[in-house]
Scaffold this motif. Structure first.
Motif, PDB file in Angstrom:
ATOM      1  N   ILE A  92      -9.309  19.862 -10.914  1.00 40.32           N
ATOM      2  CA  ILE A  92      -8.173  20.602 -10.331  1.00 40.32           C
ATOM      3  C   ILE A  92      -6.905  20.174 -11.074  1.00 40.32           C
ATOM      4  CG2 ILE A  92      -6.901  21.133  -8.202  1.00 40.32           C
ATOM      5  CD1 ILE A  92      -9.416  20.505  -6.644  1.00 40.32           C
ATOM      6  N   PRO A  93      -6.622  20.797 -12.201  1.00 39.00           N
ATOM      7  CA  PRO A  93      -5.478  20.366 -13.015  1.00 39.00           C
ATOM      8  C   PRO A  93      -4.138  20.514 -12.315  1.00 39.00           C
ATOM      9  CG  PRO A  93      -6.471  22.406 -13.877  1.00 39.00           C
ATOM     10  CD  PRO A  93      -7.384  21.888 -12.829  1.00 39.00           C
ATOM     11  N   GLU A  94      -4.085  21.382 -11.294  1.00 40.26           N
ATOM     12  CA  GLU A  94      -2.820  21.547 -10.556  1.00 40.26           C
ATOM     13  C   GLU A  94      -2.506  20.349  -9.665  1.00 40.26           C
ATOM     14  OE1 GLU A  94      -4.465  25.484 -11.644  1.00 40.26           O
ATOM     15  OE2 GLU A  94      -5.273  23.680 -10.705  1.00 40.26           O
ATOM     16  N   ALA A  95      -3.497  19.499  -9.402  1.00 43.34           N
ATOM     17  CA  ALA A  95      -3.274  18.325  -8.560  1.00 43.34           C
ATOM     18  C   ALA A  95      -2.406  17.327  -9.314  1.00 43.34           C
ATOM     19  CB  ALA A  95      -4.596  17.694  -8.161  1.00 43.34           C
ATOM     20  N   VAL A  96      -1.335  16.889  -8.666  1.00 39.06           N
ATOM     21  CA  VAL A  96      -0.416  15.938  -9.310  1.00 39.06           C
ATOM     22  C   VAL A  96      -0.729  14.504  -8.923  1.00 39.06           C
ATOM     23  CG1 VAL A  96       1.425  17.649  -9.468  1.00 39.06           C
ATOM     24  CG2 VAL A  96       1.309  16.149  -7.457  1.00 39.06           C
ATOM     25  N   ALA A  97      -1.572  14.310  -7.876  1.00 35.54           N
ATOM     26  CA  ALA A  97      -1.864  12.943  -7.445  1.00 35.54           C
ATOM     27  C   ALA A  97      -3.157  12.903  -6.659  1.00 35.54           C
ATOM     28  CB  ALA A  97      -0.717  12.390  -6.595  1.00 35.54           C
ATOM     29  N   LEU A  98      -3.787  11.723  -6.684  1.00 36.60           N
ATOM     30  CA  LEU A  98      -5.015  11.459  -5.937  1.00 36.60           C
ATOM     31  C   LEU A  98      -4.833  10.114  -5.240  1.00 36.60           C
ATOM     32  CD1 LEU A  98      -8.132  12.558  -5.824  1.00 36.60           C
ATOM     33  CD2 LEU A  98      -8.539  10.550  -7.237  1.00 36.60           C
ATOM     34  N   VAL A  99      -5.061  10.101  -3.909  1.00 33.12           N
ATOM     35  CA  VAL A  99      -4.792   8.897  -3.109  1.00 33.12           C
ATOM     36  C   VAL A  99      -6.000   8.596  -2.239  1.00 33.12           C
ATOM     37  CG1 VAL A  99      -3.225   7.808  -1.452  1.00 33.12           C
ATOM     38  CG2 VAL A  99      -2.343   9.523  -3.053  1.00 33.12           C
ATOM     39  N   GLY A 100      -6.543   7.380  -2.323  1.00 34.79           N
ATOM     40  CA  GLY A 100      -7.728   7.005  -1.572  1.00 34.79           C
ATOM     41  C   GLY A 100      -7.448   6.727  -0.108  1.00 34.79           C
ATOM     42  N   THR A 101      -8.512   6.529   0.673  1.00 35.51           N
ATOM     43  CA  THR A 101      -8.380   6.340   2.121  1.00 35.51           C
ATOM     44  C   THR A 101      -7.689   5.033   2.480  1.00 35.51           C
ATOM     45  OG1 THR A 101     -10.578   5.321   2.249  1.00 35.51           O
ATOM     46  CG2 THR A 101     -10.447   7.701   2.614  1.00 35.51           C
ATOM     47  N   GLY A 102      -7.707   4.064   1.569  1.00 34.31           N
ATOM     48  CA  GLY A 102      -7.045   2.790   1.859  1.00 34.31           C
ATOM     49  C   GLY A 102      -5.678   2.677   1.232  1.00 34.31           C
ATOM     50  N   ASP A 103      -5.126   3.804   0.804  1.00 35.16           N
ATOM     51  CA  ASP A 103      -3.864   3.748   0.046  1.00 35.16           C
ATOM     52  C   ASP A 103      -2.809   4.743   0.537  1.00 35.16           C
ATOM     53  OD1 ASP A 103      -4.846   1.940  -2.338  1.00 35.16           O
ATOM     54  OD2 ASP A 103      -6.383   3.474  -2.054  1.00 35.16           O
ATOM     55  N   GLU A 112       7.356   9.882  -5.392  1.00 36.12           N
ATOM     56  CA  GLU A 112       8.410   9.474  -6.327  1.00 36.12           C
ATOM     57  C   GLU A 112       7.899   9.482  -7.767  1.00 36.12           C
ATOM     58  OE1 GLU A 112       9.530   5.660  -4.849  1.00 36.12           O
ATOM     59  OE2 GLU A 112      10.988   6.449  -3.403  1.00 36.12           O
ATOM     60  N   ARG A 113       6.694   8.955  -7.957  1.00 32.33           N
ATOM     61  CA  ARG A 113       6.129   8.912  -9.315  1.00 32.33           C
ATOM     62  C   ARG A 113       5.775  10.314  -9.806  1.00 32.33           C
ATOM     63  NH1 ARG A 113       1.705   4.190  -8.833  1.00 32.33           N
ATOM     64  NH2 ARG A 113       1.008   5.119 -10.815  1.00 32.33           N
ATOM     65  N   ALA A 114       5.297  11.171  -8.907  1.00 31.68           N
ATOM     66  CA  ALA A 114       5.009  12.554  -9.290  1.00 31.68           C
ATOM     67  C   ALA A 114       6.296  13.281  -9.682  1.00 31.68           C
ATOM     68  CB  ALA A 114       4.304  13.278  -8.151  1.00 31.68           C
ATOM     69  N   GLU A 115       7.369  13.007  -8.960  1.00 34.68           N
ATOM     70  CA  GLU A 115       8.669  13.620  -9.274  1.00 34.68           C
ATOM     71  C   GLU A 115       9.159  13.200 -10.656  1.00 34.68           C
ATOM     72  OE1 GLU A 115      11.480  15.680  -7.296  1.00 34.68           O
ATOM     73  OE2 GLU A 115       9.430  16.384  -7.509  1.00 34.68           O
ATOM     74  N   ALA A 116       8.782  11.988 -11.054  1.00 34.11           N
ATOM     75  CA  ALA A 116       9.193  11.491 -12.373  1.00 34.11           C
ATOM     76  C   ALA A 116       8.296  12.027 -13.490  1.00 34.11           C
ATOM     77  CB  ALA A 116       9.168   9.969 -12.379  1.00 34.11           C
ATOM     78  N   GLY A 117       7.327  12.869 -13.125  1.00 35.68           N
ATOM     79  CA  GLY A 117       6.493  13.505 -14.125  1.00 35.68           C
ATOM     80  C   GLY A 117       5.149  12.846 -14.364  1.00 35.68           C
ATOM     81  N   GLU A 118       4.835  11.807 -13.581  1.00 32.64           N
ATOM     82  CA  GLU A 118       3.577  11.100 -13.764  1.00 32.64           C
ATOM     83  C   GLU A 118       2.466  11.766 -12.947  1.00 32.64           C
ATOM     84  OE1 GLU A 118       1.756   6.610 -12.866  1.00 32.64           O
ATOM     85  OE2 GLU A 118       3.904   7.001 -12.647  1.00 32.64           O
ATOM     86  N   ARG A 119       1.276  11.749 -13.493  1.00 37.70           N
ATOM     87  CA  ARG A 119       0.106  12.185 -12.726  1.00 37.70           C
ATOM     88  C   ARG A 119      -0.514  10.925 -12.118  1.00 37.70           C
ATOM     89  NH1 ARG A 119      -5.230  15.653 -14.137  1.00 37.70           N
ATOM     90  NH2 ARG A 119      -5.074  17.097 -12.391  1.00 37.70           N
ATOM     91  N   VAL A 120      -0.502  10.828 -10.796  1.00 37.78           N
ATOM     92  CA  VAL A 120      -0.743   9.556 -10.118  1.00 37.78           C
ATOM     93  C   VAL A 120      -2.175   9.495  -9.577  1.00 37.78           C
ATOM     94  CG1 VAL A 120       0.118   7.983  -8.341  1.00 37.78           C
ATOM     95  CG2 VAL A 120       1.677   9.628  -9.400  1.00 37.78           C
ATOM     96  N   LYS A 121      -2.789   8.327  -9.735  1.00 35.36           N
ATOM     97  CA  LYS A 121      -4.088   8.080  -9.123  1.00 35.36           C
ATOM     98  C   LYS A 121      -4.069   6.669  -8.540  1.00 35.36           C
ATOM     99  CE  LYS A 121      -9.054   7.723 -10.099  1.00 35.36           C
ATOM    100  NZ  LYS A 121     -10.114   7.821 -11.124  1.00 35.36           N
ATOM    101  N   ILE A 122      -4.167   6.600  -7.210  1.00 30.38           N
ATOM    102  CA  ILE A 122      -4.188   5.304  -6.524  1.00 30.38           C
ATOM    103  C   ILE A 122      -5.390   5.298  -5.589  1.00 30.38           C
ATOM    104  CG2 ILE A 122      -2.963   3.704  -5.005  1.00 30.38           C
ATOM    105  CD1 ILE A 122      -0.351   4.920  -5.885  1.00 30.38           C
ATOM    106  N   VAL A 123      -6.438   4.603  -5.977  1.00 33.65           N
ATOM    107  CA  VAL A 123      -7.650   4.525  -5.164  1.00 33.65           C
ATOM    108  C   VAL A 123      -8.181   3.090  -5.201  1.00 33.65           C
ATOM    109  CG1 VAL A 123      -9.956   5.444  -4.717  1.00 33.65           C
ATOM    110  CG2 VAL A 123      -8.226   6.909  -5.772  1.00 33.65           C
TER     111      VAL A 123
END
Length: 451
Positions: A92-103, A112-123
């Motif tokens: 899903i290239p339109e997704a700007v971030a992925l966040v796990g259940t513990g995060d 904030e990081r997505a607004e700065a242009g980063e594609r975020v993954k925190i899992v």
């Protein structure tokens, strides 16, 4: 500085997911973000996904694809994000971030990081976080009801269940923390608290070395909330101490949600619940003897691999014998990553569907019989919707848990978010019908829930 972006939420899945959503909303509002219920007007849409069974995954994926097609900036959170953390951002290239259940508590940082242009993954590979009463919360349920999470995760390893993989091992909150949040919710006018975790009867085992549900219930007896209800009570955890706490704590409802899953010892052994097959009948009989007013809800899985017609007939007879107030039935869903995924002798889907329908049909006259017994009685009803134009209000008696059980349709004067006496005049399989009464019903949950 310009305004912060607007965020909308699309919530999927269970009430545990709902609590996560409410904490994310609370954290964003506290940080000054605009929250909008209209996804079309939002800059970001956070989709809190479910991955419990195949149907839930399909709904989650469908929602993500639809939002992507609408060119929304999508943040994927919840169980699907944890489950498919290596595939979703690629698919899903339109997704700007992925966040796990513990995060999910890092949602402000994610935006904030997505607004700065980063594609975020925190899992986090092993979820360990659990929110407490100090974490902001923006409730999304009716103002009269709140879910109160007492623990997260699960230490059991049932063969069909992927929850421990998605949510980690059990981690309980302290009694003091739970009671503090209960007081906060009472101050907001909440009339009913629903205690949730994966296995509520195991509450406290990880932090106290033994289950402490009985002590928790007694402590919650001092909170100014009329109804406290438990979900997911394993029958073997309903010890004499817990049953005594239910009976002796005036605002704890004798409503027991027992996730039995099956009745036949061989099927339960295959489900990696071998202890349960030997105790089902005895435990239920003991509960009914100690709490004759108890309302019993349960769920079953039909079509588990290896379930024969004889096993299913055993389950049908079990339901007929115990005459539960409320029954939910699921066809087995093979989940990759669980032991049951590779068990031989799968039951074909058409046969799973047939058994589900047969069990639901067997329960319907039992449910109607339970409801019919309340005709002529005055019961307490929590009013959750009102329509002044028709003079009709909708609520629930204490026999009905929110979202999963029936409703009570009420004529006459009834105030929203209040518990009012209602004379029951009619009943069908799932719902009750009545009119507001001049006299109040008995105040004891034991009497107002009389079978």
């Amino acid at each position: 500085m310009g305004l912060k972006p607007t965020v909308a939420f699309n919530h999927l899945g269970c009430e545990k997911n709902r609590v996560d959503t409410e904490h994310m909303l609370g954290l964003l509002v506290q940080a000054g973000y605009q929250v909008d219920v209209n996804e079309e007007l939002a800059d970001y849409v956070v989709v809190n996904t479910c991955s419990f069974i195949e149907a839930a995954r399909e709904e989650s994926v469908r929602t993500l694809v639809e939002l992507a097609a609408a060119q929304k900036k999508v943040v994927i959170t919840g169980c699907l994000a944890q489950h498919f953390q290596h595939e979703l951002l690629e698919e899903i290239p339109e997704a700007v971030a992925l966040v796990g259940t513990g995060d999910y508590h890092r949602i402000v940082e994610v935006i904030e990081r997505a607004e700065a242009g980063e594609r975020v993954k925190i899992v986090s590979p092993e979820p360990t976080y659990i929110a407490d009463e100090t974490v902001p919360r923006y409730r999304t349920t009716a103002s009269s009801v709140a879910y109160l999470r007492v623990a997260e995760g699960c230490d059991y390893r049932c063969a069909f269940c992927i929850i421990p993989h998605l949510r980690g091992n059990q981690r309980s909150r302290s009694i003091e923390s739970i009671v503090a949040e209960a007081h906060q919710l009472a101050a907001e006018g909440v009339q009913e608290l629903v205690l949730i975790s994966q296995i509520t009867t195991n509450y406290g085992m990880d932090i106290y070395g033994q289950p402490r549900l009985a002590e928790l219930l007694r402590a919650l007896g001092n909170v100014d909330v009329p109804w406290i209800r438990m979900h997911y009570a394993y029958p073997t955890g309903l010890t004499p101490a817990v049953i005594a706490a239910i009976r002796e704590t005036s605002n704890v409802l004798p409503y027991l949600d027992l996730p039995l899953q099956h009745s036949h010892p061989e099927v339960l052994r295959a489900m990696n619940r071998p202890w349960q097959g030997q105790v089902n009948d005895q435990v239920i009989s003991r509960i009914k003897e100690a709490l004759p007013e108890a309302v019993l809800r349960t769920t079953f899985i039909v079509g588990f691999p290896g379930e024969t017609e004889a096993h299913f007939e055993h389950l049908l007879a079990f339901v007929e014998r115990h005459r539960f107030d409320h029954v939910g039935v699921f066809g087995f869903s093979p989940e990759e990553g669980t032991p049951a995924f590779d068990i031989p002798h799968p039951v074909p889907k058409p046969e799973r569907d047939r058994r589900r329908e047969a069990l639901m049909l067997a329960q319907q006259p039992i449910a109607w019989e339970h409801n019919r017994r309340h005709i002529g009685q005055v019961v307490e009803v929590l009013i959750e919707q009102e329509n002044p134009a028709t003079g009709m209000a909708i609520g629930r008696s204490s026999r009905f848990a929110p979202e999963v059980d029936g409703l009570v349709y009420v004529t006459g004067t009834a105030s929203l978010n209040q518990i009012v006496p209602v004379q029951i005049t009619a009943a069908d399989t799932y719902d009750l019908f009545g009119e507001t009464a001049a006299i109040a019903p008995p105040t004891s949950p034991a009497l107002s829930l009389a079978r």
